[in-house]
Scaffold this active site. Structure first.
Site, PDB file in Angstrom:
ATOM      1  CE  LYS A  67      13.375  53.157  79.230  1.00  0.00           C
ATOM      2  NZ  LYS A  67      14.285  52.795  78.237  1.00  0.00           N
ATOM      3  CG  HIS A  91       6.407  16.834  86.922  1.00  0.00           C
ATOM      4  ND1 HIS A  91       5.549  15.616  88.093  1.00  0.00           N
ATOM      5  CD2 HIS A  91       7.624  15.672  86.821  1.00  0.00           C
ATOM      6  CE1 HIS A  91       6.343  14.508  87.274  1.00  0.00           C
ATOM      7  NE2 HIS A  91       7.996  15.022  86.688  1.00  0.00           N
ATOM      8  CD  GLU A  97      13.332  45.092  73.894  1.00  0.00           C
ATOM      9  OE1 GLU A  97      12.989  45.733  74.976  1.00  0.00           O
ATOM     10  OE2 GLU A  97      14.672  45.263  73.686  1.00  0.00           O
ATOM     11  CE  LYS A 119      24.842  50.913  72.284  1.00  0.00           C
ATOM     12  NZ  LYS A 119      23.425  50.714  70.871  1.00  0.00           N
ATOM     13  N   GLY A 132      20.470  45.995  71.796  1.00  0.00           N
ATOM     14  CA  GLY A 132      20.631  45.475  73.530  1.00  0.00           C
ATOM     15  C   GLY A 132      20.690  43.538  73.128  1.00  0.00           C
ATOM     16  NE  ARG A 133      14.849  43.457  69.876  1.00  0.00           N
ATOM     17  CZ  ARG A 133      15.260  43.976  69.517  1.00  0.00           C
ATOM     18  NH1 ARG A 133      15.164  44.995  70.776  1.00  0.00           N
ATOM     19  NH2 ARG A 133      14.232  45.071  68.820  1.00  0.00           N
ATOM     20  CD  GLU A 190      15.301  50.433  84.739  1.00  0.00           C
ATOM     21  OE1 GLU A 190      14.182  50.363  84.289  1.00  0.00           O
ATOM     22  OE2 GLU A 190      15.994  51.009  84.002  1.00  0.00           O
TER      23      GLU A 190
END
Length: 547
Positions: free
Chosen positions: A510, A390, A359, A211, A273-274, A217
């Protein structure tokens, strides 16, 4: 801070009624509930918006559902739903509306933010995405050397990665198999090295999703991708404009990077964002599955949105899912929820839900900033069935912790082969049955088991689960399924009185990383000011790098 403020939720009449009800039924086994109510398996079901929910294997009665719905009304859920759909600034800590529902609105609908109808803006971006997508998919968009684009790499992190990669994997059946799609998110250099290792730069398009166009990152990976691209096409800076597009709101930074602002696809600060995979963040999804399938996915979202907005709580899929989570989490003490899709294409869906749920509701203070004195978000986790059977199902069946499960399955396979799908669905139904009813010591002995081994082979049962069924994993179904969980999370957040749309918890680490980076890279001793553990770790790493 007074105890009265701290306990506002637990002091509500609806909460007290549920607590008393829990005391009355908590020791009742699901075996008894089913034996006493032969129609239970049909009554505690709900079908809406293309999804079928069987919630009969939760430890509930009709009274439980009525009390949970009454608590939702007492906590103001009807007005909060209306506030969200009306564009009110319900993200109070950031002063923003929360309008992911506008991203899948239909033309002609009206949703206002500060007096401005945002629906035309949404469809303008969608149309721009569609035009670009068709150019790339048909080969009309060429790379710098004139070659057709055959590889698309989405570069993002968090919601700018988890949504696109989940949607690509979920809808891979519908994707253009003549193209390669990859995703880069981690700052670990291995992520980008492996993503590009076998690709031709002249045939590769990068979608940079940030954005602000400043995310550490994403922009570090984007810069490395640009270096890789330029090294592969002769170093001509003009190549960047043919091999990079941006999903961003920062035209200045996009232009500085070398991307033509005409190839910037925007979104808005009322998109978290999510919650953004159906915005321009989904450009890589549209490139993979095509415009029509992308729009079909949006239609599925919208169908569930409208169901959530309009259906009475007792017949409302997201509301019931959210309230059942409250019941299991806050009254039975369930600390986690296992999401178990019996569909290989949904292998990334549990990871996607981890961000959406934790979040959103992993908070320790209320909307007013008061400390909560009850548990908020449970931990979400899971893997596709039957693989999980399993590994960790042992803990779910016979462990000491109560772990409610959401089983997700489809009546029809996208890849029907022999008996595979019958065997897959048999496992879904069997696992839910085993969790609910278990196996008693008497039943174990009747099988001829030696006494010394009986206790090892007893299954207590009485472990809750939901089964979500749909006909087939289509783009529409994926949209409905994601919207179901989005609104379930919102329902839980309203009950807990949280701001489900901020994420301050991701910030501190961060900020500290930005302090530590120059300390790791400095050629001289920077003089450390951290705690003794962090200082020691920094020194040890610097020493390993050598002079």
């Amino acid at each position: 801070m007074t105890a009265a403020i701290q306990s506002r939720l637990t002091s509500r009449q609806g909460w007290k009624a549920l607590a008393a009800h829990y005391d009355a039924i908590s020791k009742v086994h699901l075996r008894t509930l089913f034996a006493d109510d032969p129609d239970r398996g049909e009554r505690f079901t709900l079908e809406a918006a293309g999804l079928y929910l069987d919630y009969s294997k939760n430890r509930i009665t009709d009274e439980t559902v009525a009390l949970l719905c009454e608590l939702a009304r007492e906590c103001g859920l009807p007005s909060r739903i209306e506030s969200m759909f009306s564009g009110d600034k319900i993200n109070v800590t950031e002063g923003r509306p929360v309008l992911h529902v506008a991203l899948r609105s239909v033309p002609g609908q009206q949703i206002f933010v500060d007096g401005h109808n945002v629906v035309p803006d949404v469809h303008e971006v969608l149309d721009k995405m569609a035009g670009f997508s068709e150019q790339v998919r048909t080969g009309a968009w060429k790379g710098h050397t004139g070659k057709r684009i055959r590889n698309v790499i989405n570069v993002g992190i968090g919601g700018s990665d988890l949504g696109p990669v989940m949607a690509y994997e979920a809808l891979k059946h519908y994707s253009d198999r003549s193209m390669t799609f990859r995703f880069i998110s981690n700052i670990d250099s291995t992520d980008i090295a492996e993503a590009v290792v076998d690709l031709d730069p002249a045939e590769t398009l990068f979608v940079i999703s940030s954005k602000t166009f400043t995310t550490l990152e994403t922009m570090t990976n984007a810069a490395t991708a640009r270096e890789w691209l330029l090294a592969g096409v002769g170093g001509d800076q003009r190549a960047v404009a043919r091999h990079f597009v941006a999903v961003s709101t920062n035209a200045e930074k996009v232009s500085e990077f070398g991307i033509d602002p005409a190839n910037m696809f925007g979104f808005w600060d009322w998109v978290g964002g999510r919650y953004s995979m159906d915005s321009a963040i989904g450009l890589s999804t549209m490139l993979a599955i095509g415009t029509n399938n992308f729009r079909a996915m949006l239609a599925g979202f919208h169908e569930m949105d409208e169901h959530f907005r309009c259906a009475p709580f007792e017949r409302n899929l997201p509301v019931l899912m959210g309230l059942l989570s409250i019941w299991n989490n806050n009254f039975f003490g369930a600390e986690t929820i296992a999401v178990l899709p019996y569909e290989q294409y949904l292998k990334r869906f549990p990871a996607y839900l981890q961000q959406l749920t934790m979040e959103s509701n992993g908070k320790h203070v209320t909307l007013n900033g008061d400390t909560v004195d009850y548990d908020t978000s449970p931990i979400y986790w899971g893997e596709p069935g039957t693989n999980g059977q399993h590994s960790f199902y042992q803990l779910i069946h016979q462990g000491t912790r109560l772990i409610p499960c959401d089983f997700i399955a489809f009546n029809q396979s996208l890849n029907p082969i022999g008996r595979h799908h019958d065997m897959l669905l048999a496992n879904v139904f069997a696992q839910a049955e085993a969790l609910a009813f278990g196996k008693t010591a008497k039943e174990v002995r009747a099988e001829g088991t030696p006494d010394w081994l009986v206790s090892h082979r007893v299954f207590e049962g009485n472990r809750p689960s939901n089964i979500i069924l749909a006909d087939q994993l289509t783009p529409e179904t994926l949209g409905r399924l994601i919207s179901l969980y989005e609104h379930s999370v919102f329902t839980q957040g309203v009950i807990w009185n949280l701001d489900s749309f901020d994420q301050w918890g991701v910030e501190l680490g961060k900020v500290l990383a930005q302090r530590i980076i120059p300390e790791l890279e400095s050629k001289t001793d920077p003089g450390f000011t951290h705690d003794s553990s962090t200082n020691n770790l920094i020194r040890r790493y610097r020493k390993s790098k050598g002079p």
